[in-house]
Design an enzyme around this catalytic site. Structure first.
Site, mmCIF file in Angstrom:
data_model
loop_
_atom_site.group_PDB
_atom_site.id
_atom_site.type_symbol
_atom_site.label_atom_id
_atom_site.label_comp_id
_atom_site.label_asym_id
_atom_site.label_seq_id
_atom_site.Cartn_x
_atom_site.Cartn_y
_atom_site.Cartn_z
ATOM 1 N N SER A 135 9.267 8.006 -12.395
ATOM 2 C CA SER A 135 8.149 6.997 -11.190
ATOM 3 C C SER A 135 7.831 6.284 -11.317
ATOM 4 O O SER A 135 6.962 5.844 -12.864
ATOM 5 C CB SER A 135 7.573 8.250 -10.228
ATOM 6 O OG SER A 135 6.214 7.770 -9.502
ATOM 7 N N LYS A 161 12.433 6.181 -8.734
ATOM 8 C CA LYS A 161 11.665 5.860 -7.406
ATOM 9 C C LYS A 161 10.409 4.681 -8.160
ATOM 10 O O LYS A 161 9.820 4.380 -9.633
ATOM 11 C CB LYS A 161 10.820 6.924 -7.798
ATOM 12 C CG LYS A 161 9.672 7.157 -7.519
ATOM 13 C CD LYS A 161 8.377 8.402 -6.424
ATOM 14 C CE LYS A 161 7.406 8.540 -6.553
ATOM 15 N NZ LYS A 161 6.360 9.545 -6.308
ATOM 16 N N LYS A 163 7.005 2.345 -6.588
ATOM 17 C CA LYS A 163 5.559 2.825 -5.981
ATOM 18 C C LYS A 163 6.025 2.415 -5.285
ATOM 19 O O LYS A 163 6.181 -0.070 -5.776
ATOM 20 C CB LYS A 163 4.773 3.127 -6.585
ATOM 21 C CG LYS A 163 4.555 4.349 -6.937
ATOM 22 C CD LYS A 163 4.342 5.186 -5.965
ATOM 23 C CE LYS A 163 4.507 6.385 -7.135
ATOM 24 N NZ LYS A 163 3.274 7.504 -5.907
ATOM 25 N N ASP A 188 8.152 5.806 -2.825
ATOM 26 C CA ASP A 188 6.851 6.275 -2.579
ATOM 27 C C ASP A 188 5.712 5.230 -2.054
ATOM 28 O O ASP A 188 5.119 4.226 -2.786
ATOM 29 C CB ASP A 188 6.631 6.940 -3.919
ATOM 30 C CG ASP A 188 5.078 7.707 -3.588
ATOM 31 O OD1 ASP A 188 5.049 7.542 -2.209
ATOM 32 O OD2 ASP A 188 4.641 8.328 -4.451
ATOM 33 N N GLU A 213 9.239 8.371 0.571
ATOM 34 C CA GLU A 213 8.087 9.016 0.357
ATOM 35 C C GLU A 213 6.945 8.657 1.031
ATOM 36 O O GLU A 213 6.373 7.479 0.389
ATOM 37 C CB GLU A 213 7.673 9.222 -1.027
ATOM 38 C CG GLU A 213 7.283 10.650 -1.748
ATOM 39 C CD GLU A 213 7.154 10.632 -2.401
ATOM 40 O OE1 GLU A 213 8.000 10.063 -3.683
ATOM 41 O OE2 GLU A 213 6.412 11.360 -3.418
ATOM 42 N N ASP A 238 5.064 13.737 1.476
ATOM 43 C CA ASP A 238 4.282 14.045 -0.197
ATOM 44 C C ASP A 238 2.463 14.878 -0.161
ATOM 45 O O ASP A 238 2.291 16.244 0.317
ATOM 46 C CB ASP A 238 3.838 13.373 -1.340
ATOM 47 C CG ASP A 238 3.927 13.684 -2.805
ATOM 48 O OD1 ASP A 238 2.298 14.816 -2.476
ATOM 49 O OD2 ASP A 238 3.638 12.843 -3.136
ATOM 50 N N LYS A 262 4.714 19.816 -4.776
ATOM 51 C CA LYS A 262 4.401 19.677 -6.442
ATOM 52 C C LYS A 262 3.071 21.136 -6.196
ATOM 53 O O LYS A 262 2.457 20.767 -4.948
ATOM 54 C CB LYS A 262 3.302 18.582 -5.877
ATOM 55 C CG LYS A 262 3.857 16.908 -5.950
ATOM 56 C CD LYS A 262 2.463 16.538 -6.445
ATOM 57 C CE LYS A 262 2.733 14.835 -6.123
ATOM 58 N NZ LYS A 262 2.319 13.420 -5.948
ATOM 59 N N GLY A 290 5.460 14.564 -9.300
ATOM 60 C CA GLY A 290 4.632 14.622 -10.685
ATOM 61 C C GLY A 290 3.029 14.270 -10.194
ATOM 62 O O GLY A 290 3.128 13.639 -9.401
HETATM 63 O O1 OSB Z 1 2.755 9.757 -5.042
HETATM 64 O O2 OSB Z 1 4.002 10.920 -6.254
HETATM 65 C C1 OSB Z 1 2.751 10.649 -6.239
HETATM 66 C C2 OSB Z 1 1.722 10.209 -9.196
HETATM 67 C C3 OSB Z 1 -0.203 10.319 -9.737
HETATM 68 C C4 OSB Z 1 0.088 11.440 -7.732
HETATM 69 C C5 OSB Z 1 0.561 11.130 -7.205
HETATM 70 C C6 OSB Z 1 2.039 10.419 -7.302
HETATM 71 C C7 OSB Z 1 2.280 10.124 -8.721
HETATM 72 C C8 OSB Z 1 3.572 9.857 -8.591
HETATM 73 C C9 OSB Z 1 4.565 10.355 -10.509
HETATM 74 O O3 OSB Z 1 4.138 9.305 -8.354
HETATM 75 C C10 OSB Z 1 5.125 10.728 -10.828
HETATM 76 C C11 OSB Z 1 4.904 11.710 -12.193
HETATM 77 O O4 OSB Z 1 4.040 12.786 -12.348
HETATM 78 O O5 OSB Z 1 5.850 11.098 -12.555
HETATM 79 MG MG MG Z 2 4.135 10.776 -3.393
#
Ligand code: OSB
Ligand code: MG
Length: 367
Positions: A135, A161, A163, A188, A213, A238, A262, A290
């Site tokens: 991510s 992925k 953001k 995401d 996402e 999510d 999660k 994650g």
């Molecule tokens: O939206 O998936 C999410 C990290 C912190 C809070 C929300 C998210 C995330 C990530 C990181 O996308 C995922 C990772 O741990 O690699």
């Molecule tokens: Mg997410």
């Protein structure tokens, strides 16, 4: 199993590079490590509530309060024969899923160790390797992003992925797809958009995204069903999914066609497994999300992702993708083929690096 002692540690770990999302930029990750001791065995869990209430309403402070004042007193000193039995003792606490999941994780580790089996085996895992992705936070420019992606693809990651947020979306998506026409690629939004942005999501249909996402409200299921009706790309929820009940509503309303699980967000491995099983029965693929976990939480995520309906690569990356040094040994690595090995030793299957754990602990409480 008599629950003899429980320890909480507020930890703060510096990220190797800042992580920018539509919610802001993180430089450090703060979580709570839960240690449960019983009958000469020790279980470890990670509560993924963060320092700020931006992803979830829970924070390290609220989770600490709920753990210290409600969850821990309900099980400390008791004789408990299973994790399910412990969960029943604090069932009347509403919400606070991350606090619950942190304690539950330590109990799963403890009970798996008492049975001398791996956590993966204990919760119904069927694989010894899981597919992993990465991510990537919002970057300052498309060339910057492309460079990062190239590095991760070289390391073996199977899925990328990125953001997105208003103003940082379609141009990045276009650039990535042009450079990498065939990779598994998803985005995401962390709830940064509204239904009025529907044309933008229709445009995204042209880029063969694996999924989008959480585009809309962090607690929404209804508007997502309207959006999903108008676009071809699968929506993955999510933030909106906290339980099996939310999952049933989202699938029934066709609000999403994929679910991100999660354990922290849904209150633990037990609820995660219920969601996993339900999605499997409805042909809805799931993947493990994650929360920038340390190796303790990562071990649990790898075990969870070894269940059969985790058919998409998870946000379970190598320790070194997040931190200079992890608090477990061995650290988690990504194999050249884009998989991560699921620990096979009892419980979470990794040792705690006590020296590192001490170094990142900012507050400790022994109960
Ligand atoms: O939206 O998936 C999410 C990290 C912190 C809070 C929300 C998210 C995330 C990530 C990181 O996308 C995922 C990772 O741990 O690699
Ligand atoms: Mg997410």
């Amino acid at each position: 199993m008599k629950i003899e002692k429980i320890e909480l540690r507020h930890i703060k770990m510096e990220l190797i590079s800042p992580f920018t999302t539509s919610m802001g930029t993180e430089y450090n990750e703060e979580h709570i490590i839960v240690r449960v001791d019983g009958e000469s065995l020790t279980g470890w869990g990670e509560c993924v509530a963060e320092g700020t209430p931006f992803y979830s309403y829970e924070t390290v402070t609220t989770a600490w309060h709920i753990l210290q004042d409600y969850l821990i007193p309900s099980i400390l000193g008791k004789n408990i024969s299973s994790v399910d039995e412990a969960i029943l003792l604090y069932e009347k606490v509403r919400g606070h899923n991350m606090a619950k999941a942190g304690l539950e994780a330590a109990l799963w580790d403890l009970f798996a160790k008492s049975k001398n089996i791996s956590l993966s085996k204990m919760i119904g895992g069927t694989r010894n390797k899981v597919d992993v992705g990465v991510s990537i936070g919002i970057q300052s420019s498309a060339p910057e992003l492309i460079k990062k992606i190239e590095g991760y693809l070289d390391e073996g990651y199977k899925r990328i992925k990125i953001k997105i947020a208003p103003g940082n979306d379609i141009e990045f998506i276009k650039a990535v797809r042009k450079k990498f026409p065939d990779i598994l690629f998803q985005v995401d939004a962390n709830s940064a958009y509204e239904l009025k942005h529907i044309d933008l999501f229709k445009q995204m249909d042209d880029y063969n995204l694996l999924l989008i996402e959480q585009p809309l409200g962090y607690d929404d299921i209804y508007d997502h069903s309207k959006l999903q009706r108008e676009i071809k790309t699968p929506i993955c929820l999510d933030e909106s999914i906290h339980s099996l009940n939310d999952t049933r509503a989202a699938i029934d309303l066709d609000s999403c066609r994929v679910i991100n699980i999660k354990p922290g967000r849904v209150g633990g491995f037990r609820e995660s497994k219920l969601i996993h099983d339900y999605c499997e029965s409805k042909n809805i693929p799931v993947w493990c999300g994650g929360m920038l976990e340390s190796g303790i939480g990562r071990a649990g995520n790898a075990a969870l992702a070894s269940l059969p309906n985790f058919t998409l690569p998870g946000d379970i990356s190598a320790s070194k993708r997040y931190y200079k040094e992890d608090i477990v040994e061995p650290e988690f690595v990504v194999n050249k083929d884009g998989t991560m090995n699921v620990p096979t030793k009892p419980g979470i299957g990794v040792e705690i690096n006590m020296k590192m754990l001490e170094k990142v602990t900012v507050k400790k409480l022994v109960l």
